[in-house]
Design a protein around this motif. Structure first.
Motif, PDB file in Angstrom:
ATOM      1  N   PRO A  82       0.770  -1.295   0.008  1.00  0.00           N
ATOM      2  CA  PRO A  82      -0.074  -0.028   0.057  1.00  0.00           C
ATOM      3  C   PRO A  82       0.779   1.312   0.044  1.00  0.00           C
ATOM      4  CG  PRO A  82       0.006  -0.735   2.159  1.00  0.00           C
ATOM      5  CD  PRO A  82       0.903  -1.721   1.432  1.00  0.00           C
ATOM      6  N   SER A  83       2.140   1.236   0.221  1.00  0.00           N
ATOM      7  CA  SER A  83       2.913   2.547   0.294  1.00  0.00           C
ATOM      8  C   SER A  83       4.427   1.896  -0.112  1.00  0.00           C
ATOM      9  CB  SER A  83       2.780   2.864   1.694  1.00  0.00           C
ATOM     10  OG  SER A  83       3.621   4.217   1.837  1.00  0.00           O
ATOM     11  N   LEU A  84       5.092   3.091  -0.577  1.00  0.00           N
ATOM     12  CA  LEU A  84       6.535   2.816  -0.705  1.00  0.00           C
ATOM     13  C   LEU A  84       7.402   4.190  -0.883  1.00  0.00           C
ATOM     14  CD1 LEU A  84       6.972   3.600  -3.909  1.00  0.00           C
ATOM     15  CD2 LEU A  84       6.299   1.227  -4.178  1.00  0.00           C
ATOM     16  N   CYS A  97       6.180  -1.370   2.367  1.00  0.00           N
ATOM     17  CA  CYS A  97       5.713  -2.005   3.028  1.00  0.00           C
ATOM     18  C   CYS A  97       4.657  -3.074   2.601  1.00  0.00           C
ATOM     19  CB  CYS A  97       4.728  -0.965   4.180  1.00  0.00           C
ATOM     20  SG  CYS A  97       3.660  -0.256   3.592  1.00  0.00           S
ATOM     21  N   ALA A  98       4.376  -4.281   3.364  1.00  0.00           N
ATOM     22  CA  ALA A  98       3.457  -5.258   3.105  1.00  0.00           C
ATOM     23  C   ALA A  98       3.115  -6.086   4.328  1.00  0.00           C
ATOM     24  CB  ALA A  98       4.372  -6.496   2.113  1.00  0.00           C
ATOM     25  N   GLY A  99       1.914  -5.930   4.643  1.00  0.00           N
ATOM     26  CA  GLY A  99       1.363  -6.467   6.022  1.00  0.00           C
ATOM     27  C   GLY A  99       2.148  -5.687   6.941  1.00  0.00           C
ATOM     28  N   ASN A 100       2.523  -6.158   7.921  1.00  0.00           N
ATOM     29  CA  ASN A 100       3.228  -5.420   9.098  1.00  0.00           C
ATOM     30  C   ASN A 100       4.800  -5.543   8.800  1.00  0.00           C
ATOM     31  OD1 ASN A 100       3.712  -8.106   9.812  1.00  0.00           O
ATOM     32  ND2 ASN A 100       2.933  -7.953  11.734  1.00  0.00           N
ATOM     33  N   ASP A 101       5.156  -5.833   7.790  1.00  0.00           N
ATOM     34  CA  ASP A 101       6.838  -5.733   7.561  1.00  0.00           C
ATOM     35  C   ASP A 101       7.170  -4.704   6.597  1.00  0.00           C
ATOM     36  OD1 ASP A 101       6.828  -8.222   8.726  1.00  0.00           O
ATOM     37  OD2 ASP A 101       7.298  -9.138   6.851  1.00  0.00           O
ATOM     38  N   ILE A 102       8.267  -4.196   6.935  1.00  0.00           N
ATOM     39  CA  ILE A 102       8.961  -3.048   6.069  1.00  0.00           C
ATOM     40  C   ILE A 102      10.040  -4.111   5.154  1.00  0.00           C
ATOM     41  CG2 ILE A 102      10.566  -1.060   5.679  1.00  0.00           C
ATOM     42  CD1 ILE A 102       8.708   0.031   8.180  1.00  0.00           C
ATOM     43  N   VAL A 103       9.911  -3.789   4.006  1.00  0.00           N
ATOM     44  CA  VAL A 103      11.115  -4.175   3.211  1.00  0.00           C
ATOM     45  C   VAL A 103      12.000  -3.307   2.159  1.00  0.00           C
ATOM     46  CG1 VAL A 103      11.304  -6.060   1.027  1.00  0.00           C
ATOM     47  CG2 VAL A 103       9.425  -6.144   2.693  1.00  0.00           C
ATOM     48  N   ALA A 124       0.165  -4.519  13.560  1.00  0.00           N
ATOM     49  CA  ALA A 124      -0.909  -4.645  12.653  1.00  0.00           C
ATOM     50  C   ALA A 124      -0.521  -4.233  11.332  1.00  0.00           C
ATOM     51  CB  ALA A 124      -2.100  -3.708  13.137  1.00  0.00           C
ATOM     52  N   GLU A 125      -1.220  -4.455  10.280  1.00  0.00           N
ATOM     53  CA  GLU A 125      -0.936  -4.108   9.074  1.00  0.00           C
ATOM     54  C   GLU A 125      -0.574  -2.517   8.600  1.00  0.00           C
ATOM     55  OE1 GLU A 125      -3.345  -5.254   5.862  1.00  0.00           O
ATOM     56  OE2 GLU A 125      -3.502  -7.322   6.562  1.00  0.00           O
ATOM     57  N   ILE A 126       0.417  -2.295   8.017  1.00  0.00           N
ATOM     58  CA  ILE A 126       0.888  -0.896   7.926  1.00  0.00           C
ATOM     59  C   ILE A 126       0.076  -0.290   6.653  1.00  0.00           C
ATOM     60  CG2 ILE A 126       2.883   0.722   7.328  1.00  0.00           C
ATOM     61  CD1 ILE A 126       4.595  -1.460   8.466  1.00  0.00           C
ATOM     62  N   ASN A 127      -0.270   0.783   6.534  1.00  0.00           N
ATOM     63  CA  ASN A 127      -1.268   1.649   5.696  1.00  0.00           C
ATOM     64  C   ASN A 127      -0.185   2.745   4.894  1.00  0.00           C
ATOM     65  OD1 ASN A 127      -3.638   0.448   6.050  1.00  0.00           O
ATOM     66  ND2 ASN A 127      -3.758   1.356   8.022  1.00  0.00           N
ATOM     67  N   GLN A 128       0.500   3.202   5.582  1.00  0.00           N
ATOM     68  CA  GLN A 128       1.497   4.006   4.817  1.00  0.00           C
ATOM     69  C   GLN A 128       2.866   4.454   5.556  1.00  0.00           C
ATOM     70  OE1 GLN A 128      -0.051   8.191   4.710  1.00  0.00           O
ATOM     71  NE2 GLN A 128       1.414   8.636   2.900  1.00  0.00           N
ATOM     72  N   LEU A 129       3.762   4.421   4.673  1.00  0.00           N
ATOM     73  CA  LEU A 129       5.199   4.750   5.234  1.00  0.00           C
ATOM     74  C   LEU A 129       5.707   6.444   5.011  1.00  0.00           C
ATOM     75  CD1 LEU A 129       7.616   1.977   4.237  1.00  0.00           C
ATOM     76  CD2 LEU A 129       6.888   2.579   6.688  1.00  0.00           C
ATOM     77  N   ALA A 130       6.192   6.860   5.810  1.00  0.00           N
ATOM     78  CA  ALA A 130       6.465   8.374   5.451  1.00  0.00           C
ATOM     79  C   ALA A 130       8.119   8.527   5.778  1.00  0.00           C
ATOM     80  CB  ALA A 130       5.586   9.182   6.324  1.00  0.00           C
ATOM     81  N   ALA A 131       8.669   9.388   5.163  1.00  0.00           N
ATOM     82  CA  ALA A 131      10.272   9.729   5.687  1.00  0.00           C
ATOM     83  C   ALA A 131      10.419  10.837   6.120  1.00  0.00           C
ATOM     84  CB  ALA A 131      11.010   9.338   4.532  1.00  0.00           C
ATOM     85  N   ALA A 132      11.263  11.214   7.146  1.00  0.00           N
ATOM     86  CA  ALA A 132      11.697  12.687   7.546  1.00  0.00           C
ATOM     87  C   ALA A 132      12.320  13.216   6.554  1.00  0.00           C
ATOM     88  CB  ALA A 132      12.555  12.309   8.776  1.00  0.00           C
TER      89      ALA A 132
END
Length: 362
Positions: A82-84, A97-103, A124-132
């Motif tokens: 759902p997010s990269l 991210c896929a499920g609760n993993d970060i790849v 729980a499942e990750i919906n979005q990743l954000a970077a500083a």
């Protein structure tokens, strides 16, 4: 890559697209490679790359100059992507991210061997990743309503969950550009939460929809699906955050208001949105699903929704306020819109199809 080379690449891409259909509101092209609906996309100007993730757990990489598919990586066989994020300093590095993993992907190693790190970072499942802004920290918004701060610099991701949570799914998170220790999150509880990562606590909370003076256009509650901040930390209105809401509106807040006064009434009034984009006459007729600030300032916002519409909003702003929203342009898409990415004068649309669509912003 030196600045002049980057500008030359951007100009070449823009000229190629513009020659197809100048000032067009129709789709100029598309990118293939996915087998299921595309959920997210990101563009990186310096390397002319487009990355996208889909429901089938795959990440696709495209060259923006040739439209060629340069890599397709199966991140997961069971979970969607759902997010990269694309690394601005290392063009070969992608985080998804896929499920609760970060790849972590290293594209130099080839499609079959490029997954160099994978770790479970949330419950729980990750919906979005954000970077500083400097890329030294990540924020993950998850289905439990939590926000987790992640340090990716070590061999193992170091993960710390912030104290507190949304009452429902946390759908989006974003770092503030001019205050990189602060994170904003939005959730399906219709709340916007302002966090300070140094104390791992809440600075303030705002409620979407409560301030609207008109009847809602649709029956959906104002769940927050997406957040955006200006990409320029030096602009006068960097304190603004925009939220795409389930009632079809785009709410824009000034997060620095209401923090210094002790008067509860004044503080409550100052926590209302600076403006709400969309009303009974104009704007999305279904849930707004994504929003982006366009350019270095905060005068223009781009939004997409489940009504298959894209709107470019012109908002007059100064150092202390934002008002008088107007629609500068609109596009009729064919599918419900999941995500938007911007590059030079182009926008890339991920939707419920297997394609990423290309439009011109001019």
């Amino acid at each position: 890559m030196v600045k002049s080379q980057t500008m030359q690449i951007q100009e070449a891409i823009y000229k190629a697209y513009s020659s197809v259909a100048a000032m067009s509101r129709t789709r100029l092209g598309f990118f293939k490679g996915h087998t299921q609906a595309v959920l997210c996309c990101e563009a990186l100007s310096a390397q002319s790359l487009l990355a996208s993730g889909d429901e089938d757990g795959a990440v696709c990489m495209h060259d923006l100059r040739s439209h060629a598919l340069t890599a397709r990586v199966q991140v997961s066989t069971e979970e969607a992507v759902p997010s990269l994020l694309l690394d601005k300093t290392q063009e070969h590095r992608v985080l998804a991210c896929a499920g609760n993993d970060i790849v972590e992907l290293d594209l130099r190693k080839g499609d079959a061997n490029c997954c160099v790190r994978q770790q479970s970072c949330t419950a729980a499942e990750i919906n979005q990743l954000a970077a500083a802004p400097e890329g030294n920290l990540l924020a993950a918004a998850d289905d439990d309503g939590c926000v987790t701060i992640i340090d990716p610099s070590n061999e193992q991701f170091h993960c710390q969950k912030l104290n507190g949570r949304h009452e429902n799914i946390c759908s989006s998170a974003v770092f503030r550009r001019h205050k990189p220790n602060e994170v904003i999150s939005g959730g399906l509880d219709c709340k916007l939460i302002h966090w300070d990562t140094t104390i791992r606590g809440v600075v303030s909370t705002r409620q979407a929809g409560a301030e609207s003076a008109t009847e809602p256009k649709v029956t959906n509650p104002p769940m927050i699906h997406s957040l955006a901040v200006s990409s320029n930390s030096e602009c006068p209105a960097a304190q603004f955050v925009a939220a795409a809401c389930g009632d079809g509106t785009i709410a824009v807040w000034d997060l620095d208001k209401g923090l210094s006064t002790a008067n509860k009434r004044t503080r409550a009034r100052q926590r209302r949105p600076e403006c709400i984009l969309g009303d009974d006459q104009i704007g999305h007729r279904a849930a707004a699903t994504c929003v982006k600030f366009v350019g270095a300032g905060t005068q223009r916002l781009l939004s997409g929704g489940n009504d298959c519409q894209l709107y470019l909003w012109q908002v007059s702003s100064n150092d202390s306020s934002m008002s008088c929203p107007q629609v500068a342009a609109s596009w009729q898409h064919k599918r419900k819109i999941n995500a938007i990415a911007l590059h030079a004068s182009c926008m890339f649309i991920a939707d419920t199809s297997k394609l990423v669509s290309l439009y011109s912003l001019v």
